[in-house]
Motif scaffolding. Structure first.
Motif, PDB file in Angstrom:
ATOM      1  N   ALA A  90       0.856  -1.187   0.000  1.00  8.40           N
ATOM      2  CA  ALA A  90       0.000   0.000   0.000  1.00  8.40           C
ATOM      3  C   ALA A  90       0.892   1.236   0.000  1.00  8.40           C
ATOM      4  O   ALA A  90       2.115   1.144  -0.135  1.00  8.40           O
ATOM      5  CB  ALA A  90      -0.933  -0.010   1.211  1.00  8.40           C
ATOM      6  N   ARG A  91       0.279   2.387   0.156  1.00  6.46           N
ATOM      7  CA  ARG A  91       1.033   3.637   0.234  1.00  6.46           C
ATOM      8  C   ARG A  91       0.279   4.617   1.116  1.00  6.46           C
ATOM      9  O   ARG A  91      -0.940   4.526   1.278  1.00  6.46           O
ATOM     10  CB  ARG A  91       1.221   4.239  -1.159  1.00  6.46           C
ATOM     11  N   LEU A  92       1.020   5.541   1.667  1.00  9.23           N
ATOM     12  CA  LEU A  92       0.421   6.627   2.431  1.00  9.23           C
ATOM     13  C   LEU A  92       0.098   7.780   1.482  1.00  9.23           C
ATOM     14  O   LEU A  92       0.512   7.794   0.330  1.00  9.23           O
ATOM     15  CB  LEU A  92       1.377   7.095   3.527  1.00  9.23           C
ATOM     16  N   ALA A  93      -0.628   8.747   2.002  1.00  9.82           N
ATOM     17  CA  ALA A  93      -1.035   9.879   1.164  1.00  9.82           C
ATOM     18  C   ALA A  93       0.162  10.652   0.625  1.00  9.82           C
ATOM     19  O   ALA A  93       0.095  11.245  -0.453  1.00  9.82           O
ATOM     20  CB  ALA A  93      -1.948  10.804   1.966  1.00  9.82           C
ATOM     21  N   ASP A  94       1.284  10.639   1.357  1.00 12.69           N
ATOM     22  CA  ASP A  94       2.470  11.378   0.908  1.00 12.69           C
ATOM     23  C   ASP A  94       3.329  10.583  -0.066  1.00 12.69           C
ATOM     24  O   ASP A  94       4.377  11.047  -0.505  1.00 12.69           O
ATOM     25  CB  ASP A  94       3.304  11.821   2.107  1.00 12.69           C
ATOM     26  N   GLY A  95       2.904   9.365  -0.408  1.00 12.11           N
ATOM     27  CA  GLY A  95       3.661   8.540  -1.339  1.00 12.11           C
ATOM     28  C   GLY A  95       4.568   7.521  -0.693  1.00 12.11           C
ATOM     29  O   GLY A  95       5.197   6.722  -1.394  1.00 12.11           O
ATOM     30  N   SER A  96       4.654   7.502   0.639  1.00  8.79           N
ATOM     31  CA  SER A  96       5.494   6.521   1.319  1.00  8.79           C
ATOM     32  C   SER A  96       4.986   5.110   1.034  1.00  8.79           C
ATOM     33  O   SER A  96       3.782   4.862   1.026  1.00  8.79           O
ATOM     34  CB  SER A  96       5.499   6.776   2.825  1.00  8.79           C
ATOM     35  N   ARG A  97       5.908   4.199   0.831  1.00  8.81           N
ATOM     36  CA  ARG A  97       5.581   2.819   0.476  1.00  8.81           C
ATOM     37  C   ARG A  97       5.350   1.996   1.746  1.00  8.81           C
ATOM     38  O   ARG A  97       6.115   2.092   2.706  1.00  8.81           O
ATOM     39  CB  ARG A  97       6.720   2.222  -0.339  1.00  8.81           C
ATOM     40  N   VAL A  98       4.309   1.170   1.751  1.00  6.07           N
ATOM     41  CA  VAL A  98       3.934   0.392   2.929  1.00  6.07           C
ATOM     42  C   VAL A  98       3.787  -1.077   2.546  1.00  6.07           C
ATOM     43  O   VAL A  98       3.207  -1.400   1.508  1.00  6.07           O
ATOM     44  CB  VAL A  98       2.610   0.894   3.536  1.00  6.07           C
ATOM     45  N   ASN A  99       4.318  -1.954   3.383  1.00  5.38           N
ATOM     46  CA  ASN A  99       4.062  -3.388   3.254  1.00  5.38           C
ATOM     47  C   ASN A  99       3.566  -3.905   4.590  1.00  5.38           C
ATOM     48  O   ASN A  99       4.112  -3.548   5.639  1.00  5.38           O
ATOM     49  CB  ASN A  99       5.322  -4.151   2.842  1.00  5.38           C
ATOM     50  N   VAL A 100       2.521  -4.730   4.551  1.00  4.06           N
ATOM     51  CA  VAL A 100       1.924  -5.288   5.763  1.00  4.06           C
ATOM     52  C   VAL A 100       1.797  -6.792   5.597  1.00  4.06           C
ATOM     53  O   VAL A 100       1.417  -7.281   4.521  1.00  4.06           O
ATOM     54  CB  VAL A 100       0.526  -4.692   6.040  1.00  4.06           C
ATOM     55  N   ILE A 101       2.111  -7.525   6.648  1.00  5.49           N
ATOM     56  CA  ILE A 101       1.852  -8.963   6.688  1.00  5.49           C
ATOM     57  C   ILE A 101       1.374  -9.306   8.095  1.00  5.49           C
ATOM     58  O   ILE A 101       1.930  -8.825   9.077  1.00  5.49           O
ATOM     59  CB  ILE A 101       3.095  -9.783   6.280  1.00  5.49           C
ATOM     60  N   ILE A 102       0.312 -10.099   8.195  1.00  6.44           N
ATOM     61  CA  ILE A 102      -0.342 -10.348   9.471  1.00  6.44           C
ATOM     62  C   ILE A 102      -0.492 -11.849   9.705  1.00  6.44           C
ATOM     63  O   ILE A 102      -0.305 -12.659   8.788  1.00  6.44           O
ATOM     64  CB  ILE A 102      -1.718  -9.659   9.535  1.00  6.44           C
TER      65      ILE A 102
END
Length: 443
Positions: A166-178
């Protein structure tokens, strides 16, 4: 920054020394107090029919101040002005933002944020990872923050789909694993993105390349050579792609294609496309190959592919070799030749059936330059090689290395930039004469 003596801190510890903000906010007493006020504020907002989001910022702030005043009187806690501001900000972030992540996201010195479960949060500053005191109440709290990240951009994360980009509104890249995939609780990784793209002069100033290399790359981009950036994870491929895109003329129509949109092109005529994962039923997926195919019908001057990792390699090379000169992409690879081998493999994944010689001729006629970036052992990121793709000799793609970074030793981050060839094969296509630094070495 040091925090002054604080009523809540005094309850948590008999130590008279003023704790740091991180230490203070990590205390069990502080966390319990924050969430008691948080619960009260949510109830008050609901009773007043006020939406719990940033659109009601002023009303939420007023309600938080009232709740802190009431709680301080009831519990006998003396708060000075600075302490009250810190606590109010933390509660506000829990209601409208990303909770404990907000101060870390606002810190300009932090490049990466890594959350290993609710209680262990790491940050990277200057290439070094360190554990910080920020934490979440529990895994449920962390999952709430994760849902705030993925929901606005149409992503989903649950047991049936336990990982997501995913990404944040500012363009930062996000990865999540649960869980159940992540055995020790939800894991969150954030690659922060600079509000303003790094400039070529900053690259030179930080030692990521020298003036000759910057001048050559800017010349190559302006002259519409097709460019492939390769490197390992976290080496700075996207950052370099973003910087080099700044040398494209403002009159050109650009189409960017990414899994999570993070490129920040400064030109006025930019079309940004983003892939979409499948729904829970496995339908409605839009992958990079679909987007590249569609982009070819949109009259682009250049196509910029954030990362080539699958069958879209076929369409990417098609774009590069059929009139969309100056296109750019990144790929995971440890060397320039490894990058070509990877593209060759991805063409096979894309169903392109041809003998080895034909595949390699297709690759060598489409890509003119390969730029390799690397993260050194001390955390610094450098352009370690700029190489031309000249053509095919037999079954082998011929390369001509133009520049390289020569480290002082295999484990050293220090070294010098060297000119390896002063006779580029594509010199006739460059708009400007090539200039070379008067002396080698990093700035």
């Amino acid at each position: 920054m040091m925090r002054p003596s604080f009523g809540l801190a005094a309850v948590a510890s008999v130590d008279s020394a003023a704790p740091s903000l991180d230490t203070f906010s990590a205390s069990d007493t502080y966390q319990a107090t924050k969430f008691k006020i948080f619960d009260v504020v949510l109830e008050l907002l609901e009773n007043q029919n006020i939406s719990a989001d940033a659109s009601s910022a002023r009303q939420i702030r007023t309600t938080i101040d009232e709740a802190i005043n009431a709680y301080g009187i009831r519990e006998g806690l003396a708060l000075n002005t600075l302490e009250r501001v810190w606590l109010a900000d933390d509660v506000y972030h829990e209601i409208t933002g990303l909770g404990p992540l907000e101060p870390l996201l606002r810190d300009p010195l932090i490049d990466d944020i890594i959350v290993n479960g609710a209680r262990r949060v790491y940050v990277e500053r200057g290439g070094t990872l360190s554990l910080v005191q920020a934490r979440f109440r529990d895994d449920a709290h962390l999952m709430t923050i994760i849902q705030r990240i993925v929901s606005p951009i149409g992503r989903r994360i649950d047991e049936s789909s336990p990982y997501v980009d995913a990404r944040l509104a500012d363009g930062s890249r996000v990865n999540v694993i649960i869980p159940p995939i992540a055995l020790d609780g939800p894991m969150l990784s954030i690659r922060k993105f600079r509000p303003e793209p790094i400039t070529g002069d900053e690259y030179v100033r930080t030692g990521a390349m020298d003036h000759s290399m910057l001048d050559f790359l800017s010349n190559a981009v302006e002259s519409r050579l097709n460019l492939l950036i390769c490197g390992g994870t976290g080496s700075g491929k996207t950052t370099l792609l973003n910087m080099l895109s700044g040398f494209i003329g403002d009159s050109e129509r650009l189409i960017t294609i990414e899994d999570a949109a993070e490129l920040r092109l400064r030109q006025t005529h930019v079309v940004r496309l983003e892939t979409r994962p499948p729904t829970i039923e496995g339908t409605r997926e839009v992958n990079a190959r679909d987007l590249v195919r569609n982009a070819l019908r949109m009259r682009p001057d250049r196509i910029i592919l954030g990362e080539v990792r699958g069958a879209e390699a076929v369409e990417m090379l098609q774009a590069m070799s059929t009139g969309h000169d100056g296109s750019m992409a990144t790929v995971h690879a440890n060397t320039d030749r490894d990058a070509l081998f990877r593209i060759e493999m991805l063409l096979g994944f894309g169903g392109l059936q041809a003998d080895l010689r034909t595949l390699r001729r297709y690759i060598s006629s489409s890509i003119q330059l390969i730029v390799h970036v690397q993260r050194t052992t001390d955390g610094r990121r450098r352009v370690t090689s700029i190489t031309e793709v000249i053509g095919l000799e037999g079954d082998t793609i011929t390369l001509n290395q133009l520049y390289r970074f020569a480290p002082d030793s295999p484990l050293s981050g220090d070294g010098v930039f060297e000119v390896m060839s002063r006779r580029p094969f594509f010199a006739h296509r460059l708009k400007r004469p090539i200039t070379y630094a008067t002396r080698p070495g990093t700035p």
